[in-house]
Write an enzyme that holds these catalytic residues in place. Structure first.
Site, PDB file in Angstrom:
ATOM      1  N   ASP A  22       3.521   3.843  26.841  1.00 23.20           N
ATOM      2  CA  ASP A  22       2.715   3.376  25.701  1.00 23.20           C
ATOM      3  C   ASP A  22       1.609   4.355  25.326  1.00 23.20           C
ATOM      4  O   ASP A  22       1.460   4.737  24.176  1.00 23.20           O
ATOM      5  CB  ASP A  22       2.067   2.016  26.018  1.00 23.20           C
ATOM      6  CG  ASP A  22       3.091   0.893  26.067  1.00 23.20           C
ATOM      7  OD1 ASP A  22       4.169   1.037  25.467  1.00 23.20           O
ATOM      8  OD2 ASP A  22       2.809  -0.130  26.731  1.00 23.20           O
ATOM      9  N   ARG A 102     -10.564  -3.367  34.737  1.00 23.49           N
ATOM     10  CA  ARG A 102     -10.748  -3.092  33.302  1.00 23.49           C
ATOM     11  C   ARG A 102     -12.223  -2.902  32.909  1.00 23.49           C
ATOM     12  O   ARG A 102     -12.544  -1.945  32.212  1.00 23.49           O
ATOM     13  CB  ARG A 102     -10.082  -4.184  32.449  1.00 23.49           C
ATOM     14  CG  ARG A 102      -8.555  -4.240  32.624  1.00 23.49           C
ATOM     15  CD  ARG A 102      -7.886  -2.897  32.288  1.00 23.49           C
ATOM     16  NE  ARG A 102      -6.456  -2.891  32.556  1.00 23.49           N
ATOM     17  CZ  ARG A 102      -5.898  -2.460  33.689  1.00 23.49           C
ATOM     18  NH1 ARG A 102      -6.639  -2.012  34.676  1.00 23.49           N
ATOM     19  NH2 ARG A 102      -4.584  -2.462  33.838  1.00 23.49           N
ATOM     20  N   ASP A 131      -5.159  -7.877  29.325  1.00 20.16           N
ATOM     21  CA  ASP A 131      -5.935  -6.647  29.420  1.00 20.16           C
ATOM     22  C   ASP A 131      -6.575  -6.235  28.095  1.00 20.16           C
ATOM     23  O   ASP A 131      -7.674  -5.695  28.075  1.00 20.16           O
ATOM     24  CB  ASP A 131      -5.064  -5.512  29.967  1.00 20.16           C
ATOM     25  CG  ASP A 131      -4.830  -5.679  31.461  1.00 20.16           C
ATOM     26  OD1 ASP A 131      -5.649  -6.353  32.110  1.00 20.16           O
ATOM     27  OD2 ASP A 131      -3.835  -5.135  31.979  1.00 20.16           O
ATOM     28  N   SER A 182       7.031  -3.563  35.026  1.00 21.58           N
ATOM     29  CA  SER A 182       5.727  -3.077  34.603  1.00 21.58           C
ATOM     30  C   SER A 182       4.797  -3.220  35.810  1.00 21.58           C
ATOM     31  O   SER A 182       4.648  -4.304  36.372  1.00 21.58           O
ATOM     32  CB  SER A 182       5.232  -3.928  33.424  1.00 21.58           C
ATOM     33  OG  SER A 182       3.846  -3.747  33.276  1.00 21.58           O
TER      34      SER A 182
HETATM   35  N1  ARG Z   1      -1.505 -10.779  35.453  1.00 18.63           N
HETATM   36  C1  ARG Z   1      -2.457  -9.885  35.958  1.00 18.63           C
HETATM   37  C2  ARG Z   1      -3.692  -9.874  35.100  1.00 18.63           C
HETATM   38  O1  ARG Z   1      -3.642 -10.308  33.999  1.00 18.63           O
HETATM   39  C3  ARG Z   1      -1.905  -8.493  36.153  1.00 18.63           C
HETATM   40  C4  ARG Z   1      -1.479  -7.828  34.895  1.00 18.63           C
HETATM   41  C5  ARG Z   1      -0.915  -6.515  35.148  1.00 18.63           C
HETATM   42  N2  ARG Z   1      -1.183  -5.708  34.011  1.00 18.63           N
HETATM   43  C6  ARG Z   1      -0.356  -4.856  33.495  1.00 18.63           C
HETATM   44  N3  ARG Z   1      -0.787  -4.144  32.512  1.00 18.63           N
HETATM   45  N4  ARG Z   1       0.872  -4.681  33.954  1.00 18.63           N
HETATM   46  O2  ARG Z   1      -4.728  -9.466  35.515  1.00 18.63           O
END
Ligand code: ARG
Length: 426
Positions: A22, A102, A131, A182
């Protein structure tokens, strides 16, 4: 002399670059769409990817500069430790590695944006994840003057179309992009999504795990680990003093070897979707368990119960992208105060996927042998219990007596009582 306006000068965008598909496509796409300069910044919070290679890739794709910032130590000390002191597990399961990383990334990105005079920060988060919220709300909190760009949310390309775009524009796509999962990593947790995991009925295949052994391959003998805490922070492993980052890294190894730290979680995302998330977080789970146990030993009952009530709220707030909120800061101030006596050692037994607290000691332990014991040395005043129970149970006794007079012995039933009161009110 008139200083150049934003329109006259070339726009500069700082991109939070992960090195994946991405954000690699984003470098090219942003330059094409905005005719702007793109600076790529990768914040290292403990991803196992080759970040130097990612930096070279960013430049090859067209970033004017590419930086990798090592923020692992700061992550462990300023983000992981407060979360550990709060025993923060989202929905009782997820130790929040991604969610904690983050705001730290944004803190560093904002500093870089100011240093380079950037006009906007761009990120590669999709429109259905948490995120994007965490990135953008944190930017809004720290740098309300900066624009925010989310190219993956705008361009409307599927993953296959992105790969096509990359091929068409000679964008080197990291091999891992072909993998069906992912992955998001920090020293606090490794998150695995997508592929066969999207069906909640499918057992996670052994091949997705990198930090933890399965029970088949984990050692056949248990291992004991002593974790030393000082004022709520873990400071030693098996008697050796360690900095938080070193301790977490080492404990990930030790506990992961015994198959500890796997989490399979149907998670409620902030954006209204349920998702199936698999995590590996050996150190996070062991440390949280140890920390909670030490609190049980040293905290007075009312304080501990009050704090437990707050912990879920704290975890939600971190999950929901509100790290920089005044509420989180106020909660941290409270929690810090509660940690004054959280000093001592916890003994953990690791074996075949389980981590069990089997011993604890503290100079501030409220466990008082002469009060707890059933042996001769017992000093508890048994006779005092009688008066205590008389007072404690009195409200229930009174209620019960009134009810039995009115209902139970046939003098009046429930509806007769109601009638009496209704007519008295007229
Ligand atoms: N579900 C978790 C969260 O929202 C992990 C997400 C993983 N993020 C990713 N970009 N693959 O914090």
């Amino acid at each position: 002399m008139k200083s150049p306006s934003k329109i006259e000068k070339q726009m500069k965008i700082l991109l939070a670059y992960s090195g994946g598909l991405d954000t690699s496509v984003a470098i090219h796409w942003l330059k094409e769409k905005y005719g702007c300069e793109v600076v790529a910044v990768t914040i290292d919070v403990g991803q196992s990817d080759d970040l130097k290679e990612a930096m070279r890739r960013a430049k090859a794709i067209g970033a004017s500069r590419a930086w990798v910032i090592d923020a692992k130590k700061e992550f462990a000390e300023n983000y992981v430790l407060p979360a550990l002191k709060a025993n923060a597990l989202y929905e009782g399961s997820y130790p929040l590695g991604t969610a904690l990383a983050r705001p730290l990334m944004v803190e560093r990105l904002v500093a870089m944006a100011r240093r380079f005079g950037a006009d906007a920060i761009a990120h590669g988060c999709t429109g259905k994840g948490n995120d994007q919220v965490r990135f953008e709300v944190s930017i809004m909190a720290l740098a309300p003057e900066l624009d925010i760009l989310a190219p993956t949310r705008e361009w409307g390309m599927s993953r296959d179309e992105e790969i096509e775009y990359a091929k068409a524009h000679d964008i080197p796509v990291p091999v891992t992009c072909e993998a069906p999962y992912s992955i998001d990593e920090s020293v606090w947790s490794r998150a695995i999504e997508c592929g066969v995991l999207e069906d909640p009925w499918n057992e996670p295949p052994e091949s997705i795990f990198e930090w933890t052994n399965g029970t088949d391959s984990s050692p056949n003998e248990p291992e004991y680990v002593d974790i030393g805490f000082c004022e709520g922070s873990p400071i030693s492993l098996n008697g050796s003093a360690m900095e938080p980052l070193e301790l977490v890294t080492e404990l990930n190894e030790i506990a992961g070897n015994h198959g500890v730290g796997r989490i399979d979680h149907i998670e409620n995302r902030l954006v209204g979707i349920k998702s199936r998330e698999v995590y590996e977080a050996p150190a996070a789970l062991v440390l949280t368990k140890a920390h909670q146990d030490l609190e049980s030993l040293v905290m007075p009952r009312d304080l501990m119960h009050y704090k437990r009530g707050m912990e879920q709220h704290y975890a939600n707030l971190v999950y929901d992208g509100l790290w920089f909120s005044p509420l989180r800061q106020a909660m941290d101030a409270f929690i810090e105060k509660t940690q004054k006596n959280v000093t001592g050692t916890i003994k953990i037994k690791l074996f075949k996927g389980s981590a069990v607290v089997v011993g604890r000691e503290s100079p501030y332990s409220l466990y008082t042998a002469n009060l707890s014991t059933y042996e001769k040395s017992d000093e508890f005043d048994h006779a005092a219990a009688k008066g205590f129970i008389y007072v404690w149970g009195l409200p229930l006794k009174t209620t019960s007596m009134v009810n039995s007079v009115k209902n139970g012995n046939g003098v009046m039933n429930g509806s007769a009582v109601k009638e009496e009161f209704t007519s008295a009110c007229k």
